[in-house]
Design a protein around this motif. Structure first.
Motif, PDB file in Angstrom:
ATOM      1  N   ILE A   1      62.426  50.859  34.210  1.00  0.00           N
ATOM      2  CA  ILE A   1      63.025  51.760  33.740  1.00  0.00           C
ATOM      3  C   ILE A   1      62.724  53.229  34.027  1.00  0.00           C
ATOM      4  CG2 ILE A   1      63.377  53.142  31.361  1.00  0.00           C
ATOM      5  CD1 ILE A   1      63.159  50.626  30.075  1.00  0.00           C
TER       6      ILE A   1
ATOM      7  N   ASP B   1      60.755  49.594  24.246  1.00  0.00           N
ATOM      8  CA  ASP B   1      61.574  49.792  25.179  1.00  0.00           C
ATOM      9  C   ASP B   1      62.602  50.949  24.884  1.00  0.00           C
ATOM     10  OD1 ASP B   1      60.422  47.706  26.834  1.00  0.00           O
ATOM     11  OD2 ASP B   1      61.999  46.149  26.222  1.00  0.00           O
ATOM     12  N   VAL B   2      62.972  51.014  23.912  1.00  0.00           N
ATOM     13  CA  VAL B   2      63.748  52.271  23.399  1.00  0.00           C
ATOM     14  C   VAL B   2      63.040  53.447  23.617  1.00  0.00           C
ATOM     15  CG1 VAL B   2      64.708  53.328  21.270  1.00  0.00           C
ATOM     16  CG2 VAL B   2      65.029  50.896  21.693  1.00  0.00           C
TER      17      VAL B   2
ATOM     18  N   LEU C   1      71.505  54.845  25.152  1.00  0.00           N
ATOM     19  CA  LEU C   1      70.782  53.643  24.645  1.00  0.00           C
ATOM     20  C   LEU C   1      71.867  52.611  24.452  1.00  0.00           C
ATOM     21  CD1 LEU C   1      67.230  54.833  23.257  1.00  0.00           C
ATOM     22  CD2 LEU C   1      67.956  54.640  25.791  1.00  0.00           C
TER      23      LEU C   1
ATOM     24  N   ALA D   1      62.743  54.151  27.346  1.00  0.00           N
ATOM     25  CA  ALA D   1      63.943  54.869  28.006  1.00  0.00           C
ATOM     26  C   ALA D   1      64.318  56.212  27.560  1.00  0.00           C
ATOM     27  CB  ALA D   1      65.147  53.732  27.587  1.00  0.00           C
TER      28      ALA D   1
ATOM     29  N   ILE E   1      70.736  52.910  29.637  1.00  0.00           N
ATOM     30  CA  ILE E   1      69.840  51.730  29.586  1.00  0.00           C
ATOM     31  C   ILE E   1      70.494  50.841  28.422  1.00  0.00           C
ATOM     32  CG2 ILE E   1      67.626  50.724  29.137  1.00  0.00           C
ATOM     33  CD1 ILE E   1      67.775  52.636  31.695  1.00  0.00           C
TER      34      ILE E   1
ATOM     35  N   ARG F   1      70.776  38.990  24.762  1.00  0.00           N
ATOM     36  CA  ARG F   1      70.123  39.982  24.312  1.00  0.00           C
ATOM     37  C   ARG F   1      70.771  40.421  22.821  1.00  0.00           C
ATOM     38  NH1 ARG F   1      72.020  40.542  29.623  1.00  0.00           N
ATOM     39  NH2 ARG F   1      70.386  40.830  31.080  1.00  0.00           N
TER      40      ARG F   1
ATOM     41  N   LEU G   1      68.843  46.740  25.189  1.00  0.00           N
ATOM     42  CA  LEU G   1      67.772  47.038  24.613  1.00  0.00           C
ATOM     43  C   LEU G   1      67.442  46.246  23.202  1.00  0.00           C
ATOM     44  CD1 LEU G   1      67.610  50.841  25.008  1.00  0.00           C
ATOM     45  CD2 LEU G   1      66.220  49.383  25.779  1.00  0.00           C
ATOM     46  N   THR G   2      66.343  45.401  23.057  1.00  0.00           N
ATOM     47  CA  THR G   2      65.840  44.790  21.915  1.00  0.00           C
ATOM     48  C   THR G   2      64.585  44.962  21.376  1.00  0.00           C
ATOM     49  OG1 THR G   2      64.983  43.222  23.400  1.00  0.00           O
ATOM     50  CG2 THR G   2      67.269  42.874  23.042  1.00  0.00           C
TER      51      THR G   2
ATOM     52  N   LYS H   1      62.621  44.585  28.619  1.00  0.00           N
ATOM     53  CA  LYS H   1      62.654  45.644  29.686  1.00  0.00           C
ATOM     54  C   LYS H   1      61.240  45.623  30.241  1.00  0.00           C
ATOM     55  CE  LYS H   1      66.938  46.377  28.558  1.00  0.00           C
ATOM     56  NZ  LYS H   1      67.998  45.650  29.206  1.00  0.00           N
TER      57      LYS H   1
ATOM     58  N   GLU I   1      64.936  44.623  34.005  1.00  0.00           N
ATOM     59  CA  GLU I   1      64.246  43.675  33.122  1.00  0.00           C
ATOM     60  C   GLU I   1      63.308  42.384  33.722  1.00  0.00           C
ATOM     61  OE1 GLU I   1      67.742  43.093  29.590  1.00  0.00           O
ATOM     62  OE2 GLU I   1      67.661  41.702  31.446  1.00  0.00           O
TER      63      GLU I   1
ATOM     64  N   PHE J   1      72.838  48.935  22.729  1.00  0.00           N
ATOM     65  CA  PHE J   1      72.404  47.493  21.919  1.00  0.00           C
ATOM     66  C   PHE J   1      73.574  46.398  21.684  1.00  0.00           C
ATOM     67  CE2 PHE J   1      70.100  51.468  20.882  1.00  0.00           C
ATOM     68  CZ  PHE J   1      68.729  51.449  20.916  1.00  0.00           C
TER      69      PHE J   1
END
Length: 216
Positions: free
Chosen positions: A202, A15-16, A27, A19, A7, A37, A10-11, A197, A191, A29
């Motif tokens: 997810i 959401d982290v 994950l 996931a 995934i 993002r 991620l921000t 997200k 998203e 970033f």
């Protein structure tokens, strides 16, 4: 053997958490590169504090200092989404970070050329190219576009590779059946807006990717 899932883009902490709990294996970033993002290394580092799975700092043509900062922040992987040469990929690999080299492709010849990186990178990510007419400095991924998966059929693919580009909960099972991808990578497909997200998407994406048994 179930397909692994990354995934990306991620921000947000929530959401982290979603996931990771849903079974993501990687994950991602996006750090210090042009993107809706985009995060700083410090912002991304704060998000991976309690992460137990693979963490990927996604960037492009990073300086030595940025590579060092990413390693110091505790990331397990760096994903190179720029115009890095084979020699530069090998140089970054010697820092001890696991390297994912992303390569936009739209032909069998480009797939064959991309595999040249497999001697230096730990993983090759096949992605779609940016939209036609996009400026040269446009982000090289996360556009929600897919490429023709048939160009992977019969290709001499590296042992470790991933499929990205336009994947969604609705087409990920089809993509895996068609390509036998060992890893699938999604950003925009789960998203509501760039970097934001949708928890339900997810969960469905990961469940549909992992319910299939791959060959090999």
């Amino acid at each position: 053997m179930p397909t692994q899932v990354k995934i990306c883009g991620l921000t947000r902490a929530e959401d982290v958490e979603t996931a990771q709990a849903a079974g993501a294996d990687f994950l991602g970033f996006i750090v210090e590169v042009k993107s809706a993002r985009r995060l700083s290394v410090a912002q991304a580092a704060a998000l991976i504090k309690d992460v137990k799975v693979n963490t990927v700092a996604v960037t492009g043509d990073p300086s030595d200092q940025l590579v060092a900062d990413i390693k110091a922040a505790g990331f397990s992987h760096i994903q190179l989404h720029g115009f890095e040469t084979l020699a530069r990929v090998a140089e970054i690999a010697r820092t001890g970070l696991s390297v994912i080299k992303a390569v936009p492709v739209d032909s069998r010849d480009e797939v064959a050329l991309a595999t040249d990186y497999s001697g230096a990178a730990d993983l090759i990510l096949f992605d779609a190219k940016p939209p036609k007419g996009a400026p040269k400095d446009a982000p090289r991924g996360g556009h929600g576009l897919r490429f023709d998966w048939s160009i992977l059929t019969g290709a001499a693919l590296p042992k470790q590779w991933a499929l990205a580009g336009g994947l969604t909960p609705d087409n990920v099972a089809q993509a895996i059946r068609h390509t036998n991808a060992p890893i699938v990578d999604v950003a925009s497909g789960v998203e509501t807006s760039p970097g934001i997200k949708d928890a339900a998407l997810i969960k469905v994406f990961i469940a549909r990717a992992k319910e299939l048994d791959r060959n090999g």
